[in-house]
Design a protein around this motif. Sequence first.
Motif, PDB file in Angstrom:
ATOM      1  N   ALA A   9       0.835  -1.210   0.000  1.00 27.21           N
ATOM      2  CA  ALA A   9       0.000   0.000   0.000  1.00 27.21           C
ATOM      3  C   ALA A   9       0.866   1.256   0.000  1.00 27.21           C
ATOM      4  O   ALA A   9       0.544   2.246  -0.663  1.00 27.21           O
ATOM      5  CB  ALA A   9      -0.934  -0.007   1.207  1.00 27.21           C
ATOM      6  N   THR A  10       1.997   1.199   0.704  1.00 29.12           N
ATOM      7  CA  THR A  10       2.919   2.342   0.709  1.00 29.12           C
ATOM      8  C   THR A  10       3.520   2.566  -0.674  1.00 29.12           C
ATOM      9  O   THR A  10       3.614   3.707  -1.148  1.00 29.12           O
ATOM     10  CB  THR A  10       4.034   2.111   1.741  1.00 29.12           C
ATOM     11  OG1 THR A  10       3.440   1.902   3.017  1.00 29.12           O
ATOM     12  CG2 THR A  10       4.972   3.287   1.812  1.00 29.12           C
ATOM     13  N   ALA A  11       3.928   1.496  -1.333  1.00 25.94           N
ATOM     14  CA  ALA A  11       4.494   1.612  -2.676  1.00 25.94           C
ATOM     15  C   ALA A  11       3.447   2.124  -3.665  1.00 25.94           C
ATOM     16  O   ALA A  11       3.750   2.962  -4.521  1.00 25.94           O
ATOM     17  CB  ALA A  11       5.048   0.266  -3.136  1.00 25.94           C
ATOM     18  N   LEU A  12       2.219   1.645  -3.551  1.00 28.32           N
ATOM     19  CA  LEU A  12       1.149   2.125  -4.423  1.00 28.32           C
ATOM     20  C   LEU A  12       0.869   3.596  -4.177  1.00 28.32           C
ATOM     21  O   LEU A  12       0.675   4.371  -5.123  1.00 28.32           O
ATOM     22  CB  LEU A  12      -0.114   1.290  -4.213  1.00 28.32           C
ATOM     23  CG  LEU A  12      -1.318   1.662  -5.072  1.00 28.32           C
ATOM     24  CD1 LEU A  12      -1.008   1.437  -6.542  1.00 28.32           C
ATOM     25  CD2 LEU A  12      -2.530   0.860  -4.645  1.00 28.32           C
ATOM     26  N   GLY A  13       0.867   4.001  -2.927  1.00 26.87           N
ATOM     27  CA  GLY A  13       0.667   5.413  -2.600  1.00 26.87           C
ATOM     28  C   GLY A  13       1.771   6.292  -3.156  1.00 26.87           C
ATOM     29  O   GLY A  13       1.514   7.378  -3.668  1.00 26.87           O
ATOM     30  N   ALA A  14       3.017   5.838  -3.072  1.00 26.88           N
ATOM     31  CA  ALA A  14       4.135   6.609  -3.624  1.00 26.88           C
ATOM     32  C   ALA A  14       4.035   6.706  -5.136  1.00 26.88           C
ATOM     33  O   ALA A  14       4.320   7.751  -5.725  1.00 26.88           O
ATOM     34  CB  ALA A  14       5.460   5.966  -3.217  1.00 26.88           C
ATOM     35  N   PHE A  15       3.615   5.639  -5.783  1.00 25.96           N
ATOM     36  CA  PHE A  15       3.456   5.665  -7.236  1.00 25.96           C
ATOM     37  C   PHE A  15       2.339   6.619  -7.651  1.00 25.96           C
ATOM     38  O   PHE A  15       2.501   7.417  -8.582  1.00 25.96           O
ATOM     39  CB  PHE A  15       3.173   4.262  -7.756  1.00 25.96           C
ATOM     40  CG  PHE A  15       2.883   4.216  -9.228  1.00 25.96           C
ATOM     41  CD1 PHE A  15       3.872   4.481 -10.148  1.00 25.96           C
ATOM     42  CD2 PHE A  15       1.603   3.933  -9.684  1.00 25.96           C
ATOM     43  CE1 PHE A  15       3.613   4.453 -11.506  1.00 25.96           C
ATOM     44  CE2 PHE A  15       1.330   3.904 -11.036  1.00 25.96           C
ATOM     45  CZ  PHE A  15       2.331   4.159 -11.955  1.00 25.96           C
ATOM     46  N   LEU A  16       1.216   6.570  -6.967  1.00 22.26           N
ATOM     47  CA  LEU A  16       0.109   7.470  -7.295  1.00 22.26           C
ATOM     48  C   LEU A  16       0.481   8.925  -7.024  1.00 22.26           C
ATOM     49  O   LEU A  16       0.100   9.821  -7.772  1.00 22.26           O
ATOM     50  CB  LEU A  16      -1.150   7.070  -6.521  1.00 22.26           C
ATOM     51  CG  LEU A  16      -1.765   5.740  -6.939  1.00 22.26           C
ATOM     52  CD1 LEU A  16      -2.934   5.392  -6.026  1.00 22.26           C
ATOM     53  CD2 LEU A  16      -2.187   5.761  -8.385  1.00 22.26           C
ATOM     54  N   TRP A  17       1.237   9.169  -5.955  1.00 19.41           N
ATOM     55  CA  TRP A  17       1.696  10.529  -5.683  1.00 19.41           C
ATOM     56  C   TRP A  17       2.599  11.030  -6.812  1.00 19.41           C
ATOM     57  O   TRP A  17       2.494  12.173  -7.237  1.00 19.41           O
ATOM     58  CB  TRP A  17       2.453  10.566  -4.360  1.00 19.41           C
ATOM     59  CG  TRP A  17       3.147  11.860  -4.145  1.00 19.41           C
ATOM     60  CD1 TRP A  17       2.615  13.031  -3.725  1.00 19.41           C
ATOM     61  CD2 TRP A  17       4.538  12.124  -4.400  1.00 19.41           C
ATOM     62  NE1 TRP A  17       3.579  13.996  -3.689  1.00 19.41           N
ATOM     63  CE2 TRP A  17       4.771  13.467  -4.104  1.00 19.41           C
ATOM     64  CE3 TRP A  17       5.589  11.344  -4.838  1.00 19.41           C
ATOM     65  CZ2 TRP A  17       6.028  14.044  -4.232  1.00 19.41           C
ATOM     66  CZ3 TRP A  17       6.832  11.926  -4.971  1.00 19.41           C
ATOM     67  CH2 TRP A  17       7.038  13.264  -4.662  1.00 19.41           C
ATOM     68  N   SER A  18       3.495  10.166  -7.304  1.00 14.53           N
ATOM     69  CA  SER A  18       4.395  10.584  -8.376  1.00 14.53           C
ATOM     70  C   SER A  18       3.633  10.842  -9.670  1.00 14.53           C
ATOM     71  O   SER A  18       4.010  11.717 -10.453  1.00 14.53           O
ATOM     72  CB  SER A  18       5.501   9.559  -8.593  1.00 14.53           C
ATOM     73  OG  SER A  18       4.981   8.371  -9.138  1.00 14.53           O
ATOM     74  N   LEU A  19       2.563  10.107  -9.913  1.00 15.11           N
ATOM     75  CA  LEU A  19       1.743  10.376 -11.097  1.00 15.11           C
ATOM     76  C   LEU A  19       1.060  11.731 -10.994  1.00 15.11           C
ATOM     77  O   LEU A  19       1.030  12.501 -11.955  1.00 15.11           O
ATOM     78  CB  LEU A  19       0.669   9.295 -11.255  1.00 15.11           C
ATOM     79  CG  LEU A  19       1.081   7.991 -11.906  1.00 15.11           C
ATOM     80  CD1 LEU A  19      -0.108   7.039 -11.930  1.00 15.11           C
ATOM     81  CD2 LEU A  19       1.593   8.213 -13.299  1.00 15.11           C
ATOM     82  N   ARG A  20       0.512  12.036  -9.822  1.00 11.35           N
ATOM     83  CA  ARG A  20      -0.213  13.298  -9.644  1.00 11.35           C
ATOM     84  C   ARG A  20       0.704  14.507  -9.631  1.00 11.35           C
ATOM     85  O   ARG A  20       0.294  15.603  -9.985  1.00 11.35           O
ATOM     86  CB  ARG A  20      -1.009  13.256  -8.351  1.00 11.35           C
ATOM     87  CG  ARG A  20      -2.174  12.330  -8.433  1.00 11.35           C
ATOM     88  CD  ARG A  20      -3.023  12.398  -7.189  1.00 11.35           C
ATOM     89  NE  ARG A  20      -4.064  11.385  -7.263  1.00 11.35           N
ATOM     90  CZ  ARG A  20      -4.545  10.750  -6.224  1.00 11.35           C
ATOM     91  NH1 ARG A  20      -4.109  11.036  -5.018  1.00 11.35           N
ATOM     92  NH2 ARG A  20      -5.478   9.847  -6.376  1.00 11.35           N
ATOM     93  N   SER A  21       1.967  14.321  -9.211  1.00 10.94           N
ATOM     94  CA  SER A  21       2.876  15.460  -9.145  1.00 10.94           C
ATOM     95  C   SER A  21       3.587  15.714 -10.471  1.00 10.94           C
ATOM     96  O   SER A  21       4.391  16.636 -10.564  1.00 10.94           O
ATOM     97  CB  SER A  21       3.908  15.250  -8.039  1.00 10.94           C
ATOM     98  OG  SER A  21       4.757  14.175  -8.352  1.00 10.94           O
ATOM     99  N   GLY A  22       3.296  14.904 -11.496  1.00 13.30           N
ATOM    100  CA  GLY A  22       3.827  15.177 -12.830  1.00 13.30           C
ATOM    101  C   GLY A  22       5.217  14.635 -13.086  1.00 13.30           C
ATOM    102  O   GLY A  22       5.936  15.158 -13.932  1.00 13.30           O
ATOM    103  N   GLN A  23       5.624  13.599 -12.390  1.00 14.03           N
ATOM    104  CA  GLN A  23       6.962  13.048 -12.584  1.00 14.03           C
ATOM    105  C   GLN A  23       7.133  12.402 -13.952  1.00 14.03           C
ATOM    106  O   GLN A  23       8.250  12.293 -14.438  1.00 14.03           O
ATOM    107  CB  GLN A  23       7.252  12.005 -11.504  1.00 14.03           C
ATOM    108  CG  GLN A  23       7.343  12.582 -10.119  1.00 14.03           C
ATOM    109  CD  GLN A  23       8.577  13.433  -9.939  1.00 14.03           C
ATOM    110  OE1 GLN A  23       9.648  13.077 -10.416  1.00 14.03           O
ATOM    111  NE2 GLN A  23       8.430  14.543  -9.269  1.00 14.03           N
TER     112      GLN A  23
END
Length: 54
Positions: free
Chosen positions: A16-30
């Motif tokens: 869940a932590t890895a999924l959250g980090a991935f979704l955060w990176s998608l939303r921040s425009g990485q």
Amino acid sequence: MSSLVFLVPLALLLGATALGAFLWSLRSGQYEDLDGAAERILMDDDENEPPIAK
């Protein structure tokens, strides 16, 4: 068997932590400009250099 009681929730928490980090990176425009860094290395910066005196 008692170790599974500890390991299964730990694995779910890490996933869940890895999924959250991935979704955060998608939303921040990485992942917006994937070709920019690859093309930047090929560009010449010769026009910014001073002329060579002969």
